[in-house]
Design a protein around this motif. Structure first.
Motif, PDB file in Angstrom:
ATOM      1  N   MET A   1       0.821  -1.188   0.000  1.00 26.50           N
ATOM      2  CA  MET A   1       0.000   0.000   0.000  1.00 26.50           C
ATOM      3  C   MET A   1       0.871   1.261   0.000  1.00 26.50           C
ATOM      4  SD  MET A   1      -3.241   0.798   0.192  1.00 26.50           S
ATOM      5  CE  MET A   1      -4.337   2.029   0.707  1.00 26.50           C
ATOM      6  N   SER A   2       1.958   1.262   0.736  1.00 30.84           N
ATOM      7  CA  SER A   2       2.826   2.425   0.780  1.00 30.84           C
ATOM      8  C   SER A   2       3.513   2.651  -0.561  1.00 30.84           C
ATOM      9  CB  SER A   2       3.856   2.291   1.890  1.00 30.84           C
ATOM     10  OG  SER A   2       4.704   1.187   1.621  1.00 30.84           O
ATOM     11  N   ASP A   3       3.674   1.578  -1.368  1.00 29.67           N
ATOM     12  CA  ASP A   3       4.256   1.725  -2.702  1.00 29.67           C
ATOM     13  C   ASP A   3       3.312   2.482  -3.627  1.00 29.67           C
ATOM     14  OD1 ASP A   3       6.475   0.367  -1.887  1.00 29.67           O
ATOM     15  OD2 ASP A   3       5.774  -1.582  -2.620  1.00 29.67           O
ATOM     16  N   LEU A   4       2.019   2.398  -3.360  1.00 34.60           N
ATOM     17  CA  LEU A   4       1.025   3.061  -4.203  1.00 34.60           C
ATOM     18  C   LEU A   4       1.196   4.585  -4.148  1.00 34.60           C
ATOM     19  CD1 LEU A   4      -1.551   2.829  -5.977  1.00 34.60           C
ATOM     20  CD2 LEU A   4      -2.850   3.019  -3.854  1.00 34.60           C
ATOM     21  N   PHE A   5       1.465   5.119  -2.974  1.00 36.71           N
ATOM     22  CA  PHE A   5       1.614   6.567  -2.823  1.00 36.71           C
ATOM     23  C   PHE A   5       3.051   7.044  -3.001  1.00 36.71           C
ATOM     24  CE2 PHE A   5      -2.250   5.660  -0.294  1.00 36.71           C
ATOM     25  CZ  PHE A   5      -3.137   6.361  -1.076  1.00 36.71           C
ATOM     26  N   ALA A   6       3.944   6.141  -3.347  1.00 33.70           N
ATOM     27  CA  ALA A   6       5.339   6.508  -3.533  1.00 33.70           C
ATOM     28  C   ALA A   6       5.582   7.156  -4.890  1.00 33.70           C
ATOM     29  CB  ALA A   6       6.228   5.275  -3.382  1.00 33.70           C
ATOM     30  N   THR A   7       4.723   6.897  -5.861  1.00 33.78           N
ATOM     31  CA  THR A   7       4.921   7.465  -7.193  1.00 33.78           C
ATOM     32  C   THR A   7       4.349   8.873  -7.246  1.00 33.78           C
ATOM     33  OG1 THR A   7       2.841   6.618  -8.052  1.00 33.78           O
ATOM     34  CG2 THR A   7       4.758   5.174  -8.246  1.00 33.78           C
ATOM     35  N   PRO A   8       4.997   9.749  -7.989  1.00 33.71           N
ATOM     36  CA  PRO A   8       4.509  11.136  -8.092  1.00 33.71           C
ATOM     37  C   PRO A   8       3.108  11.221  -8.710  1.00 33.71           C
ATOM     38  CG  PRO A   8       6.746  10.972  -8.937  1.00 33.71           C
ATOM     39  CD  PRO A   8       6.279   9.579  -8.651  1.00 33.71           C
ATOM     40  N   THR A   9       2.798  10.330  -9.631  1.00 32.53           N
ATOM     41  CA  THR A   9       1.463  10.352 -10.252  1.00 32.53           C
ATOM     42  C   THR A   9       0.389  10.045  -9.225  1.00 32.53           C
ATOM     43  OG1 THR A   9       2.454   9.608 -12.322  1.00 32.53           O
ATOM     44  CG2 THR A   9       0.070   9.390 -12.111  1.00 32.53           C
ATOM     45  N   ALA A  10       0.603   9.041  -8.401  1.00 28.57           N
ATOM     46  CA  ALA A  10      -0.374   8.675  -7.380  1.00 28.57           C
ATOM     47  C   ALA A  10      -0.524   9.793  -6.349  1.00 28.57           C
ATOM     48  CB  ALA A  10       0.037   7.378  -6.706  1.00 28.57           C
ATOM     49  N   GLN A  11       0.575  10.406  -5.979  1.00 28.40           N
ATOM     50  CA  GLN A  11       0.515  11.515  -5.025  1.00 28.40           C
ATOM     51  C   GLN A  11      -0.276  12.690  -5.595  1.00 28.40           C
ATOM     52  OE1 GLN A  11       4.617  12.313  -4.181  1.00 28.40           O
ATOM     53  NE2 GLN A  11       4.790  10.651  -2.676  1.00 28.40           N
ATOM     54  N   THR A  12      -0.078  12.960  -6.889  1.00 28.49           N
ATOM     55  CA  THR A  12      -0.802  14.054  -7.544  1.00 28.49           C
ATOM     56  C   THR A  12      -2.290  13.762  -7.595  1.00 28.49           C
ATOM     57  OG1 THR A  12       1.140  14.546  -8.885  1.00 28.49           O
ATOM     58  CG2 THR A  12      -0.971  15.421  -9.654  1.00 28.49           C
ATOM     59  N   VAL A  13      -2.651  12.541  -7.970  1.00 29.85           N
ATOM     60  CA  VAL A  13      -4.062  12.157  -8.052  1.00 29.85           C
ATOM     61  C   VAL A  13      -4.707  12.238  -6.671  1.00 29.85           C
ATOM     62  CG1 VAL A  13      -5.622  10.222  -8.507  1.00 29.85           C
ATOM     63  CG2 VAL A  13      -3.792  10.758 -10.120  1.00 29.85           C
ATOM     64  N   PHE A  14      -4.023  11.733  -5.659  1.00 31.84           N
ATOM     65  CA  PHE A  14      -4.555  11.773  -4.300  1.00 31.84           C
ATOM     66  C   PHE A  14      -4.701  13.213  -3.806  1.00 31.84           C
ATOM     67  CE2 PHE A  14      -4.058  11.320   0.373  1.00 31.84           C
ATOM     68  CZ  PHE A  14      -5.181  10.544   0.608  1.00 31.84           C
ATOM     69  N   SER A  15      -3.738  14.048  -4.107  1.00 30.34           N
ATOM     70  CA  SER A  15      -3.801  15.458  -3.710  1.00 30.34           C
ATOM     71  C   SER A  15      -4.958  16.168  -4.398  1.00 30.34           C
ATOM     72  CB  SER A  15      -2.489  16.168  -4.047  1.00 30.34           C
ATOM     73  OG  SER A  15      -1.431  15.607  -3.337  1.00 30.34           O
ATOM     74  N   LEU A  16      -5.158  15.893  -5.684  1.00 32.98           N
ATOM     75  CA  LEU A  16      -6.273  16.501  -6.409  1.00 32.98           C
ATOM     76  C   LEU A  16      -7.616  16.028  -5.861  1.00 32.98           C
ATOM     77  CD1 LEU A  16      -4.979  16.484 -10.091  1.00 32.98           C
ATOM     78  CD2 LEU A  16      -5.341  18.456  -8.606  1.00 32.98           C
ATOM     79  N   LEU A  17      -7.697  14.772  -5.471  1.00 33.24           N
ATOM     80  CA  LEU A  17      -8.924  14.241  -4.886  1.00 33.24           C
ATOM     81  C   LEU A  17      -9.248  14.961  -3.577  1.00 33.24           C
ATOM     82  CD1 LEU A  17     -11.184  12.114  -4.957  1.00 33.24           C
ATOM     83  CD2 LEU A  17      -9.639  10.600  -3.704  1.00 33.24           C
ATOM     84  N   ILE A  18      -8.237  15.135  -2.745  1.00 38.99           N
ATOM     85  CA  ILE A  18      -8.438  15.859  -1.483  1.00 38.99           C
ATOM     86  C   ILE A  18      -8.843  17.306  -1.758  1.00 38.99           C
ATOM     87  CG2 ILE A  18      -7.244  16.774   0.548  1.00 38.99           C
ATOM     88  CD1 ILE A  18      -5.661  14.158   0.634  1.00 38.99           C
ATOM     89  N   LEU A  19      -8.214  17.942  -2.727  1.00 43.60           N
ATOM     90  CA  LEU A  19      -8.542  19.317  -3.082  1.00 43.60           C
ATOM     91  C   LEU A  19      -9.992  19.429  -3.554  1.00 43.60           C
ATOM     92  CD1 LEU A  19      -7.569  22.233  -3.465  1.00 43.60           C
ATOM     93  CD2 LEU A  19      -6.869  21.586  -5.772  1.00 43.60           C
ATOM     94  N   CYS A  20     -10.438  18.494  -4.382  1.00 48.54           N
ATOM     95  CA  CYS A  20     -11.822  18.514  -4.871  1.00 48.54           C
ATOM     96  C   CYS A  20     -12.825  18.351  -3.729  1.00 48.54           C
ATOM     97  CB  CYS A  20     -12.036  17.413  -5.910  1.00 48.54           C
ATOM     98  SG  CYS A  20     -11.227  17.760  -7.478  1.00 48.54           S
ATOM     99  N   VAL A  21     -12.513  17.475  -2.791  1.00 48.60           N
ATOM    100  CA  VAL A  21     -13.396  17.285  -1.634  1.00 48.60           C
ATOM    101  C   VAL A  21     -13.458  18.570  -0.806  1.00 48.60           C
ATOM    102  CG1 VAL A  21     -13.651  16.036   0.551  1.00 48.60           C
ATOM    103  CG2 VAL A  21     -13.142  14.781  -1.547  1.00 48.60           C
ATOM    104  N   LEU A  22     -12.329  19.209  -0.570  1.00 50.22           N
ATOM    105  CA  LEU A  22     -12.308  20.454   0.204  1.00 50.22           C
ATOM    106  C   LEU A  22     -13.058  21.576  -0.513  1.00 50.22           C
ATOM    107  CD1 LEU A  22      -8.670  20.428   1.606  1.00 50.22           C
ATOM    108  CD2 LEU A  22     -10.787  20.000   2.854  1.00 50.22           C
ATOM    109  N   ILE A  23     -12.918  21.661  -1.817  1.00 56.49           N
ATOM    110  CA  ILE A  23     -13.651  22.681  -2.584  1.00 56.49           C
ATOM    111  C   ILE A  23     -15.152  22.425  -2.499  1.00 56.49           C
ATOM    112  CG2 ILE A  23     -14.126  23.504  -4.929  1.00 56.49           C
ATOM    113  CD1 ILE A  23     -11.113  23.244  -5.479  1.00 56.49           C
ATOM    114  N   ALA A  24     -15.560  21.164  -2.615  1.00 53.63           N
ATOM    115  CA  ALA A  24     -16.986  20.831  -2.525  1.00 53.63           C
ATOM    116  C   ALA A  24     -17.544  21.205  -1.153  1.00 53.63           C
ATOM    117  CB  ALA A  24     -17.194  19.347  -2.805  1.00 53.63           C
ATOM    118  N   ILE A  25     -16.796  20.934  -0.112  1.00 51.45           N
ATOM    119  CA  ILE A  25     -17.234  21.301   1.239  1.00 51.45           C
ATOM    120  C   ILE A  25     -17.331  22.819   1.370  1.00 51.45           C
ATOM    121  CG2 ILE A  25     -16.545  21.313   3.675  1.00 51.45           C
ATOM    122  CD1 ILE A  25     -15.409  18.482   3.198  1.00 51.45           C
ATOM    123  N   GLY A  26     -16.359  23.544   0.826  1.00 55.13           N
ATOM    124  CA  GLY A  26     -16.390  25.009   0.868  1.00 55.13           C
ATOM    125  C   GLY A  26     -17.587  25.581   0.133  1.00 55.13           C
TER     126      GLY A  26
END
Length: 83
Positions: free
Chosen positions: A1-26
């Protein structure tokens, strides 16, 4: 599981997902508070009545009342057209 977030692409996708959730809440929070503000407004006729009372009591001058009446009168006309 930790290997999944080790790649820059996965980190970017996860960060964008969190950003979208925060924008929706706002957006939800802003719409919730903005919607309630419209319900708290007094009708223009009541506002004008309050300023007429202030004029009678001498709190505002006739010139100030005429200025206020012009602005509030426009809102009265638009409220009359809406209803």
């Amino acid at each position: 599981m930790s290997d999944l977030f080790a790649t820059p692409t996965a980190q970017t996708v996860f960060s964008l997902l969190i950003l979208c959730v925060l924008i929706a809440i706002g957006i939800w929070l802003v719409s919730r508070f903005r919607g309630g503000a419209d319900e708290d407004r007094e009708p223009a006729s009541e506002v004008l009545s309050n300023f007429e009372e202030m004029l009678r009591e001498g709190d505002i001058s006739p010139a100030e009342f005429r200025t206020i009446e012009a602005v509030v009168g426009d809102k009265l006309n638009s409220e009359a057209k809406d209803s």
